[in-house]
Design an enzyme around this catalytic site. Structure first.
Site, PDB file in Angstrom:
ATOM      1  N   LYS A   1      44.538  40.559  44.521  1.00 30.68           N
ATOM      2  CA  LYS A   1      43.477  39.554  44.395  1.00 30.68           C
ATOM      3  C   LYS A   1      42.360  39.961  45.332  1.00 30.68           C
ATOM      4  CE  LYS A   1      42.947  35.842  41.971  1.00 30.68           C
ATOM      5  NZ  LYS A   1      43.620  35.415  40.733  1.00 30.68           N
TER       6      LYS A   1
ATOM      7  N   ASP B   1      37.954  35.583  38.166  1.00 30.08           N
ATOM      8  CA  ASP B   1      38.689  34.401  38.623  1.00 30.08           C
ATOM      9  C   ASP B   1      37.597  33.349  38.833  1.00 30.08           C
ATOM     10  OD1 ASP B   1      41.567  33.597  39.651  1.00 30.08           O
ATOM     11  OD2 ASP B   1      40.187  32.783  41.130  1.00 30.08           O
TER      12      ASP B   1
HETATM   13  O1  2IT Z   1      44.724  34.318  38.213  1.00 34.65           O
HETATM   14  C1  2IT Z   1      44.699  35.189  37.314  1.00 34.65           C
HETATM   15  O2  2IT Z   1      45.718  35.557  36.735  1.00 34.65           O
HETATM   16  C2  2IT Z   1      43.393  35.782  36.988  1.00 34.65           C
HETATM   17  N1  2IT Z   1      42.407  35.390  37.602  1.00 34.65           N
HETATM   18  C3  2IT Z   1      43.278  36.860  35.948  1.00 34.65           C
HETATM   19  C4  2IT Z   1      43.610  38.193  36.523  1.00 34.65           C
HETATM   20  C5  2IT Z   1      43.410  39.356  35.586  1.00 34.65           C
HETATM   21  O3  2IT Z   1      43.580  40.487  36.061  1.00 34.65           O
HETATM   22  O4  2IT Z   1      43.102  39.169  34.403  1.00 34.65           O
END
Ligand code: 2IT
Length: 441
Positions: free
Chosen positions: A118, A158
């Protein structure tokens, strides 16, 4: 937990996420002495590495602004780091550590080969112009590009990062790296490597998961009243699929309050959510201003104050507390599928579970988003693009499979399902096994 609490006393979201998982997996963990020998938990709770960098940019008034940027590469046991970027004023390392930790188990649940990560920044898109958003994204990528790559780490969106931001980020990545592949970000535009249905996927997947939850107790979504929180990309997709499946969405919300929509949100209102998002105003009241006959704005209130059958938190962590859970139950709500990451406070989850309200956690319910990112990676790697029907059928299968994993590991003696335990144990078992088999590294 005691060791982590004394080591990271201020990292409340991170500690909350770890505690939830450790409580759920305790029984299963104790059945595997080989995990204990390899110190799997001690290794799994720490991110592999955290990049922190300064992001300096110039605003529309010519003033120099400085923000902090981060990428938390949490765990790569089952594949390259994968997870979104969050732009929000409240972003801290603790928040991104909790999100990276959750992402690791969520990605394992999708059955696709993706590790957890993240990232993001304390940059707030609220009130910013499009040009400011672009300059910030470019300045952010000026640092981030060294940390990522199609076989190393593949960021996505996100909160505060959608298709527009991914576009600016990708443009700058190509400029800096002189690599013109499509594989380093997901959530791209359809004309430059993005997967059809990725924007809808988190919300669609959540509703497919809810269909299975309801199906297990002999119910369908037809005619059900649903309260959604937020009005961003996730809420938009959830509302769209809820409408297609015959449910009635009676509330959406924002930081300013809730819009009560007694006759249900229409398709036109649903599409207006996209404009509300791209305006950067961050106000749900705009819906009631635009559609005064259907929506009533109530300042300072949450979606959980509106009576419903099903609650779908689609906004932010800890957005639903114990009081909200009690209000929902008193007003007739009997199912809560968490679509935001860690949307419910632990006390709210305990209240639901002790009072006959079915609860399913975000890492299972919202996994359709990252799963479809995984499908986007597959299409990019093969230089092909699938039709909407193909992506949708794969998403359907993935959500059904996640539901089955939850049932397998979360079945209670009375025949009901503890979805929290099921999701945590299923995700943990995959990551722990992958770590064990690859040795002490
Ligand atoms: O919380 C999540 O799973 C996302 N923000 C998507 C992450 C992604 O790599 O598509």
């Amino acid at each position: 937990m005691a060791r982590l609490q004394s080591k990271y006393p201020t990292e409340t979201e991170y500690l909350q996420a770890v505690q939830e998982v450790l409580e759920s997996i305790e029984d299963e963990y104790n059945r595997h002495p080989e995990f204990e020998t390899a110190k799997i938990v001690e290794r799994l709770v720490e991110p592999d590495r955290i990049f922190t960098f300064r992001v300096t940019w110039v605003d529309d008034n010519g003033e120099v602004q400085t923000n902090l940027g981060y990428r938390v590469q949490f765990n790569s046991a089952i594949g390259p780091y994968k997870g979104g970027l969050r732009f929000h004023s409240s972003v801290t390392p603790s928040m991104l550590k909790f999100l990276g930790f959750e992402q690791t188990f969520k990605n394992a649940l999708t059955s696709l080969p993706m590790g957890g990560a993240k990232g993001g920044s304390d940059f707030s898109p609220r009130g910013k112009s499009d040009a400011e958003i672009m300059r910030f994204c470019q300045a952010f990528m000026l640092e981030l590009w060294r940390c990522i790559g199609p076989d190393q780490d593949i960021p996505a969106g996100d909160v505060g990062v959608g298709g527009r931001e991914i576009g600016y980020l990708n443009g700058m990545y190509q400029k800096l790296s002189r690599e013109y592949h499509t594989g380093v970000l997901t959530g791209k535009g359809e004309t430059w490597g993005g997967s059809v249905l990725r924007p809808e996927a988190t919300g669609f997947g959540a509703l497919y998961f809810a269909q299975h939850v309801l199906g297990r107790v002999g119910q369908t979504l037809e005619g059900k009243r649903i309260c959604v929180s937020g009005f961003g990309n996730v809420a938009w997709g959830a509302v769209k699929k809820a409408n297609q499946l015959g449910a009635k969405v009676v509330a959406i919300s924002g930081p300013d309050g809730v819009c009560s929509i007694p006759d249900g949100i229409t398709g036109e209102m649903n599409e207006y959510m996209l404009e509300m998002r791209s305006s950067n105003r961050d106000r749900v009241e705009d819906m009631a201003v635009k559609f005064p006959d259907r929506a009533t704005f109530i300042p300072g209130k949450k979606s959980w104050s509106i009576p419903c059958d099903i609650a779908l938190p689609c906004a932010f962590q800890n957005e639903l507390d114990e009081e909200d859970a009690k209000t929902l139950k008193a007003n007739g709500c009997w199912c809560c599928c968490e679509v935001s990451n860690m949307g419910c406070r632990p006390e709210a989850i305990h209240f639901f579970q002790n009072n006959g309200v079915i609860f399913a956690p975000g890492k299972a319910v919202n996994a359709g988003g990252v799963a479809t990112s995984g499908l986007e990676m597959t299409q990019n790697a093969a230089h092909i693009s699938w039709s909407g029907a193909e992506v949708d059928s794969k998403l359907h299968w993935i959500m059904q499979n996640i539901h089955e994993q939850c049932v397998k590991f979360g079945l209670r003696p009375d025949g009901t399902v503890d979805y929290l335990k099921g999701a945590n144990v299923a995700g943990f078992m995959k990551v722990a096994t992958a770590m064990l088999e690859q040795g002490v590294i």
